[in-house]
Scaffold this motif. Structure first.
Motif, PDB file in Angstrom:
ATOM      1  N   GLU A 119       0.825  -1.211   0.000  1.00 58.42           N
ATOM      2  CA  GLU A 119       0.000   0.000   0.000  1.00 58.42           C
ATOM      3  C   GLU A 119       0.859   1.260   0.000  1.00 58.42           C
ATOM      4  N   LEU A 120       1.914   1.284   0.801  1.00 54.56           N
ATOM      5  CA  LEU A 120       2.742   2.486   0.876  1.00 54.56           C
ATOM      6  C   LEU A 120       3.545   2.696  -0.402  1.00 54.56           C
ATOM      7  N   VAL A 121       4.048   1.612  -0.965  1.00 60.24           N
ATOM      8  CA  VAL A 121       4.824   1.724  -2.200  1.00 60.24           C
ATOM      9  C   VAL A 121       3.935   2.174  -3.360  1.00 60.24           C
ATOM     10  N   GLU A 122       2.705   1.684  -3.410  1.00 64.01           N
ATOM     11  CA  GLU A 122       1.790   2.107  -4.468  1.00 64.01           C
ATOM     12  C   GLU A 122       1.485   3.596  -4.348  1.00 64.01           C
ATOM     13  N   ASN A 123       1.356   4.104  -3.120  1.00 63.66           N
ATOM     14  CA  ASN A 123       1.182   5.545  -2.940  1.00 63.66           C
ATOM     15  C   ASN A 123       2.388   6.317  -3.478  1.00 63.66           C
ATOM     16  N   SER A 124       3.588   5.778  -3.236  1.00 69.74           N
ATOM     17  CA  SER A 124       4.803   6.433  -3.746  1.00 69.74           C
ATOM     18  C   SER A 124       4.810   6.483  -5.265  1.00 69.74           C
ATOM     19  N   LEU A 125       4.423   5.390  -5.892  1.00 68.90           N
ATOM     20  CA  LEU A 125       4.391   5.355  -7.356  1.00 68.90           C
ATOM     21  C   LEU A 125       3.328   6.302  -7.903  1.00 68.90           C
ATOM     22  N   ASP A 126       2.183   6.361  -7.239  1.00 69.34           N
ATOM     23  CA  ASP A 126       1.157   7.310  -7.666  1.00 69.34           C
ATOM     24  C   ASP A 126       1.646   8.748  -7.556  1.00 69.34           C
ATOM     25  N   ALA A 127       2.575   8.985  -6.622  1.00 73.73           N
ATOM     26  CA  ALA A 127       3.138  10.321  -6.452  1.00 73.73           C
ATOM     27  C   ALA A 127       4.269  10.609  -7.436  1.00 73.73           C
ATOM     28  N   GLY A 128       4.531   9.676  -8.355  1.00 72.02           N
ATOM     29  CA  GLY A 128       5.551   9.901  -9.375  1.00 72.02           C
ATOM     30  C   GLY A 128       6.961   9.599  -8.933  1.00 72.02           C
ATOM     31  N   ALA A 129       7.132   8.813  -7.879  1.00 75.55           N
ATOM     32  CA  ALA A 129       8.475   8.521  -7.368  1.00 75.55           C
ATOM     33  C   ALA A 129       9.274   7.699  -8.372  1.00 75.55           C
ATOM     34  N   THR A 130      10.575   8.014  -8.474  1.00 67.49           N
ATOM     35  CA  THR A 130      11.500   7.221  -9.287  1.00 67.49           C
ATOM     36  C   THR A 130      12.564   6.547  -8.418  1.00 67.49           C
ATOM     37  N   ARG A 131      12.541   6.831  -7.126  1.00 66.71           N
ATOM     38  CA  ARG A 131      13.471   6.184  -6.186  1.00 66.71           C
ATOM     39  C   ARG A 131      12.706   5.911  -4.892  1.00 66.71           C
ATOM     40  N   ASP A 185     -15.677   8.462 -11.612  1.00 67.86           N
ATOM     41  CA  ASP A 185     -14.233   8.211 -11.630  1.00 67.86           C
ATOM     42  C   ASP A 185     -13.887   6.748 -11.406  1.00 67.86           C
ATOM     43  N   LEU A 186     -14.832   5.980 -10.831  1.00 76.31           N
ATOM     44  CA  LEU A 186     -14.561   4.552 -10.608  1.00 76.31           C
ATOM     45  C   LEU A 186     -14.403   3.799 -11.923  1.00 76.31           C
ATOM     46  N   TRP A 187     -14.858   4.388 -13.028  1.00 77.35           N
ATOM     47  CA  TRP A 187     -14.766   3.721 -14.326  1.00 77.35           C
ATOM     48  C   TRP A 187     -13.624   4.268 -15.173  1.00 77.35           C
ATOM     49  N   LYS A 188     -12.784   5.088 -14.576  1.00 81.16           N
ATOM     50  CA  LYS A 188     -11.595   5.580 -15.291  1.00 81.16           C
ATOM     51  C   LYS A 188     -10.423   5.677 -14.319  1.00 81.16           C
ATOM     52  N   ILE A 189     -10.214   4.581 -13.588  1.00 82.39           N
ATOM     53  CA  ILE A 189      -9.125   4.529 -12.611  1.00 82.39           C
ATOM     54  C   ILE A 189      -7.787   4.531 -13.333  1.00 82.39           C
ATOM     55  N   ASN A 190      -6.942   5.501 -13.008  1.00 78.70           N
ATOM     56  CA  ASN A 190      -5.621   5.564 -13.635  1.00 78.70           C
ATOM     57  C   ASN A 190      -4.509   5.593 -12.597  1.00 78.70           C
ATOM     58  N   SER A 191      -4.821   5.222 -11.373  1.00 83.63           N
ATOM     59  CA  SER A 191      -3.831   5.211 -10.296  1.00 83.63           C
ATOM     60  C   SER A 191      -3.836   3.838  -9.638  1.00 83.63           C
ATOM     61  N   LEU A 192      -2.792   3.540  -8.873  1.00 84.72           N
ATOM     62  CA  LEU A 192      -2.713   2.249  -8.187  1.00 84.72           C
ATOM     63  C   LEU A 192      -3.641   2.205  -6.979  1.00 84.72           C
ATOM     64  N   GLY A 227       0.009  -1.226 -14.626  1.00 85.01           N
ATOM     65  CA  GLY A 227       0.949  -0.995 -13.534  1.00 85.01           C
ATOM     66  C   GLY A 227       0.779  -1.872 -12.326  1.00 85.01           C
ATOM     67  N   ARG A 228      -0.164  -2.823 -12.345  1.00 84.66           N
ATOM     68  CA  ARG A 228      -0.373  -3.675 -11.173  1.00 84.66           C
ATOM     69  C   ARG A 228      -0.481  -5.137 -11.596  1.00 84.66           C
ATOM     70  N   MET A 229       0.215  -6.023 -10.870  1.00 85.79           N
ATOM     71  CA  MET A 229       0.101  -7.448 -11.120  1.00 85.79           C
ATOM     72  C   MET A 229      -1.283  -7.922 -10.684  1.00 85.79           C
ATOM     73  N   VAL A 230      -1.933  -8.710 -11.533  1.00 79.22           N
ATOM     74  CA  VAL A 230      -3.294  -9.156 -11.242  1.00 79.22           C
ATOM     75  C   VAL A 230      -3.425 -10.655 -11.518  1.00 79.22           C
ATOM     76  N   LYS A 231      -4.482 -11.231 -10.961  1.00 83.16           N
ATOM     77  CA  LYS A 231      -4.816 -12.628 -11.227  1.00 83.16           C
ATOM     78  C   LYS A 231      -5.917 -12.653 -12.275  1.00 83.16           C
ATOM     79  N   THR A 232      -5.607 -13.185 -13.429  1.00 84.27           N
ATOM     80  CA  THR A 232      -6.588 -13.297 -14.511  1.00 84.27           C
ATOM     81  C   THR A 232      -6.480 -14.689 -15.121  1.00 84.27           C
ATOM     82  N   PRO A 233      -7.212 -15.653 -14.594  1.00 84.09           N
ATOM     83  CA  PRO A 233      -7.096 -17.033 -15.100  1.00 84.09           C
ATOM     84  C   PRO A 233      -7.312 -17.144 -16.602  1.00 84.09           C
ATOM     85  N   GLU A 234      -8.211 -16.312 -17.150  1.00 90.03           N
ATOM     86  CA  GLU A 234      -8.477 -16.404 -18.587  1.00 90.03           C
ATOM     87  C   GLU A 234      -7.241 -16.041 -19.405  1.00 90.03           C
TER      88      GLU A 234
END
Length: 579
Positions: A31-43, A86-93, A287-294
């Motif tokens: 959760e914390l790392v995803e917030n960092s990435l949403d904030a544009g972090a490169t390190r 906005d729930l149908w145009k999620i562009n953040s982690l 940008g996120r690993m997901v489970k998609t059996p199909e």
């Protein structure tokens, strides 16, 4: 800098999947790392003290001002969505505004942050429920540092129910590895108990990053394909917000629009690497690993009959697609999704894998396997910088897959020349690959006269032959007449033996493999120049030319550069003669 974090309206909260998002050390890190990435972090620097139940994540992202810091840990407060639309145009982690608030009920939470361009940094301590209990000015570089202490300290039963420390650290490492694959441009430093645990250096592509995470795989074992593909016809492309890469600031992702989706595929070439388990068939979306059996099953199907039995491919698929194609609101951890137009994406993935496995100009790489030859070449390479510089490199790159048959070795291997060196092609399994794909594309049964008579078949064998389409009927006591056969067997003298082999079980593809294997030219049979060239031409056009249907490698390449290094050709006149 204006405040951007706001509490979500009640009607939006009701639409969001509820659930506890903090259940382990790994979930806190995620959760914390995803917030960092949403904030544009490169390190990003992650520090862990597992025995103290303490975690700190520091980043160089856009940071927060004082107003946002005071609002950040209250329930359902987020800067990433505003309304139900906005729930149908999620562009953040992240988007639910649950993580920091949940942490204040389970641990002590402290955030230090300074916005980019801001003159002051602030340190905020939070109490239960996200209430601000401490505010002070602090010295900090632009970015954010979040410290979680005494995790689950008020819930001892939760701590006792978690795995051992070693298992939790393994889960943390796996979590960071997964996120790093999705964001290869980020530098990662991971510390455990004030000692550096591991680092991940940034890379231009996921394929270049992967060997850091899977050390047994070399760069040359992988093939990477990047494609732009049109969105499905019902995708609102012009209005959709398309997240292709991590934004450079907190807000510019909101303005990114693309008429296409992007497909990034990294595959382990089947003649070089594979796994005992399907643990490296992985899918990421936006940008996120997901489970998609199909989609995972689509990947496995695309590799079918390219690997040895009970082996699985290495494949990482990252789709960057229009947010209106995805519903992230399926699971609190956002690891499971609903994906619109699933058949369309399956078709695109299959085509991309076929392209990655083909032998074409971008895909040609040195394929010296672990043999005496490769050991000799490696030894030669280690002794010095012997370089081969072709006279006309542009000409060398033209038509690299145009193989020219030169000779036959032991009536088994075809020696083929191409602009980059020479290949040895095993004639039987190359022909087997050609025939197998022809049979898959056109499984044709032809009548045979007179009928082929088989003796003493069991009822299971008769049923098996009928299952794959053969016309078989009793012809007397313990005798059976087969009146049609697969077309490639028509000219063979051992047709009865081949039909008997097909009767022993397996699905249609198994039968096609058996027919291809029996019909292919045998090793030990001499071939003339034209026959060898025809086989090479047909083999190069197959969809999966690297391995036979049983998973064996078909060719060994000896590149000109490797040969030059081995023979120590440095092209300096007189130097090699001691002048």
């Amino acid at each position: 800098m204006a405040s951007t974090i706001q509490a979500l309206p009640t009607e939006v909260v009701y639409l969001i999947t509820a659930g506890e998002v903090i259940d382990s050390l790994a979930s806190v890190v995620r959760e914390l790392v995803e917030n960092s990435l949403d904030a544009g972090a490169t390190r990003i620097v992650v520090s862990l003290w597992p025995q103290q139940w303490r975690i700190r994540v520091a980043d160089n992202g856009c940071g927060m001002n004082l107003d946002d810091l005071q609002q950040a840990a209250t329930a359902h407060s987020t800067s990433k969505i505003r309304s139900s639309d906005d729930l149908w145009k999620i562009n953040s982690l992240g988007f639910r505004g649950e993580a920091l608030h949940s942490l204040t009920t389970l641990a002590d939470l402290e955030i230090l942050s300074r916005p980019v361009g801001g003159k002051l940094g602030w340190r905020i301590g939070y109490g239960d429920g996200g209430k601000v209990v401490q505010v002070e000015v602090t010295a900090i570089a632009p970015g954010t540092v979040v410290t979680v202490s005494h995790l689950f300290g008020n819930c001892s039963s939760r701590r006792q129910g978690l795995p051992t420390t070693a298992q939790q650290m393994k889960a943390v490492q796996a979590t960071i590895h997964q996120i790093a694959l999705c964001h290869p441009h980020v530098t990662w430093q991971i510390w455990q108990n004030d000692r550096q645990w591991f680092t991940i250096c940034p890379a231009a592509t996921t394929g270049q990053l992967l060997p850091q995470i899977l050390p047994q795989v070399r760069q040359g074992d992988l093939q990477e394909v990047k494609l732009k593909i049109p969105n499905p016809l019902n995708s609102h492309t012009e209005d959709a917000i398309h997240r292709v890469s991590t934004p450079d600031s907190c807000t510019d992702a909101m303005n990114r629009v693309s008429p296409h989706s992007a497909l990034n595929l990294v595959v382990g070439l089947p003649d070089r690497c594979h796994r005992h388990r399907p643990d490296w068939v992985r899918v990421a979306i936006n940008g996120r690993m997901v489970k998609t059996p199909e989609l995972e099953q689509t990947i496995l199907s695309a590799f079918h009959r390219t690997l040895p039995r009970d082996r699985y491919p290495i494949c990482f698929l990252h789709l960057a697609i229009s947010p209106d194609q995805i519903n992230w609101n399926r699971n609190p951890a956002k690891t499971e999704i609903y994906l619109n137009e699933i058949i369309y994406w399956q078709e695109q993935i299959t085509q991309a894998i076929n392209q990655a496995l083909s032998i074409s100009s971008p895909n040609l790489k040195e394929a010296v396997h672990t043999t005496r030859v490769s050991k000799l070449l490696k030894a030669a390479e280690a002794k010095g910088g012997y370089n081969f510089n072709p006279q006309n490199p542009k000409e060398d790159c033209k038509n690299p897959n145009s193989l020219k048959a030169v000779a036959q070795v032991s009536n088994t291997y075809i020696v083929a020349e191409h602009p980059g060196g020479m290949w040895l092609v095993e004639q039987h399994i190359a022909h087997e690959r050609v025939l197998y794909e022809q049979l898959c594309d056109d499984w044709q049964l032809v009548p045979v006269e007179p009928a082929i008579i088989l003796y003493q078949l069991s009822s299971a064998q008769v049923s098996q032959l009928q299952r794959i389409g053969l016309d078989i009927e009793p012809f007397g006591e313990q005798l059976w007449a087969v009146r049609n056969i697969p077309a490639p067997l028509r000219q063979r003298d051992d047709c009865a033996e081949a039909i008997l082999e097909l009767s022993w079980g397996g699905d249609l593809q198994t039968a096609q493999v058996a027919v291809a294997c029996r019909s292919a030219i045998r090793n030990g049979i001499p071939m003339n120049q034209q026959e060898m060239q025809t086989l090479l031409d047909n083999w190069q056009r197959t969809r999966n030319p690297r391995t036979c249907p049983h998973g064996r490698p078909i060719y060994l390449s000896l590149e000109e550069s490797a040969l030059a290094r081995f023979f120590r050709r440095n092209w300096v006149i007189g130097k090699s003669h001691g002048i």
